[in-house]
Design an enzyme around this catalytic site. Structure first.
Site, mmCIF file in Angstrom:
data_model
loop_
_atom_site.group_PDB
_atom_site.id
_atom_site.type_symbol
_atom_site.label_atom_id
_atom_site.label_comp_id
_atom_site.label_asym_id
_atom_site.label_seq_id
_atom_site.Cartn_x
_atom_site.Cartn_y
_atom_site.Cartn_z
ATOM 1 N N LYS A 198 -3.275 5.179 0.659
ATOM 2 C CA LYS A 198 -2.283 4.186 0.361
ATOM 3 C C LYS A 198 -2.147 3.629 -0.992
ATOM 4 O O LYS A 198 -1.145 3.216 -1.508
ATOM 5 C CB LYS A 198 -2.493 2.972 1.374
ATOM 6 C CG LYS A 198 -2.191 3.337 2.852
ATOM 7 C CD LYS A 198 -1.669 2.294 3.712
ATOM 8 C CE LYS A 198 -1.000 2.781 4.887
ATOM 9 N NZ LYS A 198 -2.166 3.102 6.092
ATOM 10 N N SER B 15 -6.477 11.767 5.420
ATOM 11 C CA SER B 15 -5.688 10.409 5.037
ATOM 12 C C SER B 15 -6.635 9.097 4.397
ATOM 13 O O SER B 15 -6.416 8.430 3.490
ATOM 14 C CB SER B 15 -4.575 9.946 5.776
ATOM 15 O OG SER B 15 -5.126 9.601 7.057
ATOM 16 N N GLU C 133 4.071 -6.164 3.797
ATOM 17 C CA GLU C 133 3.638 -6.222 5.257
ATOM 18 C C GLU C 133 2.493 -5.282 5.630
ATOM 19 O O GLU C 133 2.123 -4.281 4.756
ATOM 20 C CB GLU C 133 4.740 -5.679 6.136
ATOM 21 C CG GLU C 133 4.914 -4.184 6.367
ATOM 22 C CD GLU C 133 5.082 -3.425 5.114
ATOM 23 O OE1 GLU C 133 5.542 -3.765 4.204
ATOM 24 O OE2 GLU C 133 4.591 -2.199 4.814
HETATM 25 C C1 LIG Z 1 -1.918 3.713 7.230
HETATM 26 C C2 LIG Z 1 -2.440 4.865 7.222
HETATM 27 C C3 LIG Z 1 -2.033 6.052 7.848
HETATM 28 C C4 LIG Z 1 -0.637 5.936 8.392
HETATM 29 O O1 LIG Z 1 0.330 5.845 7.411
HETATM 30 P P1 LIG Z 1 1.403 6.897 6.970
HETATM 31 O O2 LIG Z 1 2.282 6.187 6.358
HETATM 32 O O3 LIG Z 1 1.966 7.698 8.200
HETATM 33 O O4 LIG Z 1 0.285 7.670 6.293
HETATM 34 C C5 LIG Z 1 -2.755 7.108 8.033
HETATM 35 N N1 LIG Z 1 -3.856 7.224 7.745
HETATM 36 C C6 LIG Z 1 -4.651 6.227 7.236
HETATM 37 C C7 LIG Z 1 -5.992 6.327 6.685
HETATM 38 C C8 LIG Z 1 -3.995 4.940 6.871
HETATM 39 O O5 LIG Z 1 -4.439 4.010 6.293
#
Ligand SMILES: *Cc1c(COP(=O)(O)O)cnc(C)c1O
Length: 396
Positions: free
Chosen positions: A89, A377, A111
């Site tokens: 993010k 992610s 948000e």
């Molecule tokens: C917020 C988040 C997501 C989901 O958000 P996307 O916009 O779909 O990538 C996925 N993995 C992590 C670690 C997150 O913090």
């Protein structure tokens, strides 16, 4: 088939900008800023500099040998969990902060659901010395105490939202409402590839560094830039978009998106928007939405707070509708199992969201020579309470 956005902000029949009159000027200003600022050398230089020295990019591409052995293919992990603040993010937050500053805005609003995007927004505002307001449902504030404290420590004001179920969807509505009242000095920093055009395109662009790096890193291991499989989890879709944008027109690359099945697609407790959603308008975009027969948005559920969103980015809806991407709904128990497996095989504790992507592996029919890249992610620190609660199910 064309997978890029058209001049009206649509991916196929998905997207657009469904916004109140009062925001038209804001959104056209942002479209203009995207056209002029993003391609400028000055923006690119500062963005790349911060990604390198502040975020810690490039993130490693790691050949997971024990995982590869278990699944009989060559598994590589794109390590977004190693970024500053622990997830992908921050890439988007840094980019939009630089844009906001160049647009002359003094205040950033955001948000947040689980608080991950709120923390990223508060982080870049501290870095830039900008005022930051984060809208967060009251229910989520109670569930995500540590992230709330982090945002406050970083100097952000956390605004509790009590409307609806007091979760992410309601926080987003409230942020849009605030933006309508303060259109001139406020920049709305959206956290995923959702919202009115140009946000989905903007966020995908800022995250596309993930896939660009994969294409640069893979040749060292495999002698070619493209993988056979690309796998990512989808909430709103930003880490997936960042992973796949570089490869979307290369049909040799099989794209698999993992959405949150929750307790099961038919259980009523799910966030599997691509499996269940019908066309609707949510937060300014035309896309699939989980809704009841009257068109009321249904409260989504997933064990992973970052994936329980009742909508989906318009790009991803288009990729699913045109069958460019294969979509799997991964249930809570599969994600938990995958998280424990990665931890014990590779010594990496993933975020619960990322565990949904890892849980695709048992479903994959890959051959021994196939190159599989999975985007991790985020890291699992924030999910330790959940992991501890479920450890007995995995005989630990
Ligand atoms: C917020 C988040 C997501 C989901 O958000 P996307 O916009 O779909 O990538 C996925 N993995 C992590 C670690 C997150 O913090």
């Amino acid at each position: 088939m064309n997978y890029s956005i058209d001049s009206n902000g649509y991916y196929g029949e998905f997207g657009g900008a469904y916004i109140p009159e009062i925001l038209h000027r804001c959104v056209s200003q942002l479209q203009e800023a995207c056209r002029t600022i993003l391609p400028s050398d000055d923006f690119k230089r500062e963005f790349e500099d911060l990604l390198k020295h502040y975020v810690g990019r490039p993130s490693p591409l790691y050949h997971a040998k024990r995982l590869s052995e278990k699944y009989g293919c060559k598994v590589y992990l794109k390590r977004e969990d190693l970024n500053h603040t622990g997830a992908h993010k921050i890439n988007n937050a840094v980019g939009q902060m630089l844009l906001a500053r160049r647009m002359g805005k003094s205040r950033i609003i955001a948000e947040t659901g689980a608080g991950q995007h709120g923390v990223a927004a508060a982080t870049v505002c501290a870095l830039a010395g900008m005022e930051c307001l984060v809208f967060m449902g009251k229910t989520d504030i109670e569930r995500q105490h540590v992230n709330v404290e982090k945002m406050k420590m970083l100097g952000a004001e956390v605004v509790p939202v009590t409307s609806g179920n007091a979760t992410l969807k309601d926080a987003t509505n409230e942020a849009i409402r605030y933006w309508c009242c303060h259109p001139d000095d406020t920049y709305y920093l959206i956290g995923s590839t959702v919202g009115p055009h140009p946000y989905p395109q903007l966020v995908a662009h800022l995250q596309s560094v993930i896939g660009e790096e994969i294409a640069r890193q893979l040749p060292e291991f495999e002698g070619r830039e493209y993988p056979d499989y690309l796998i990512a989890c989808v909430g709103g879709g930003s880490n997936a978009a960042g992973t796949l944008l570089r490869f979307v027109d290369d049909l040799r690359v099989h794209i698999v998106l993992a959405e949150a099945g929750g307790l099961g697609v038919d259980s009523g407790k799910t966030a599997a928007t691509l499996a269940l959603g019908r066309m609707g308008i949510l937060h300014g975009a035309r896309t699939y939405v989980i809704q009841n027969e009257d068109g009321q948005v249904t409260e989504p559920y997933s064990i992973s707070a970052g994936l329980d969103y009742p909508g989906i980015g318009p790009l991803h809806a288009h990729l699913a509708a045109t069958k460019r991407a294969e979509v799997l709904a991964i249930n809570d128990d599969e994600a938990l199992r995958a998280a424990y497996e990665l931890t014990r095989l590779e010594g990496i504790i993933p975020a619960l969201e990322s565990a949904h992507a890892l849980a695709v592996l048992p479903h994959l029919q890959a051959r021994p020579d196939d190159v599989v890249v999975i985007t991790v992610s985020g890291r699992g620190d924030k999910d330790m309470d959940t992991y501890l609660k479920h450890q007995t199910e995995f005989n630990l």
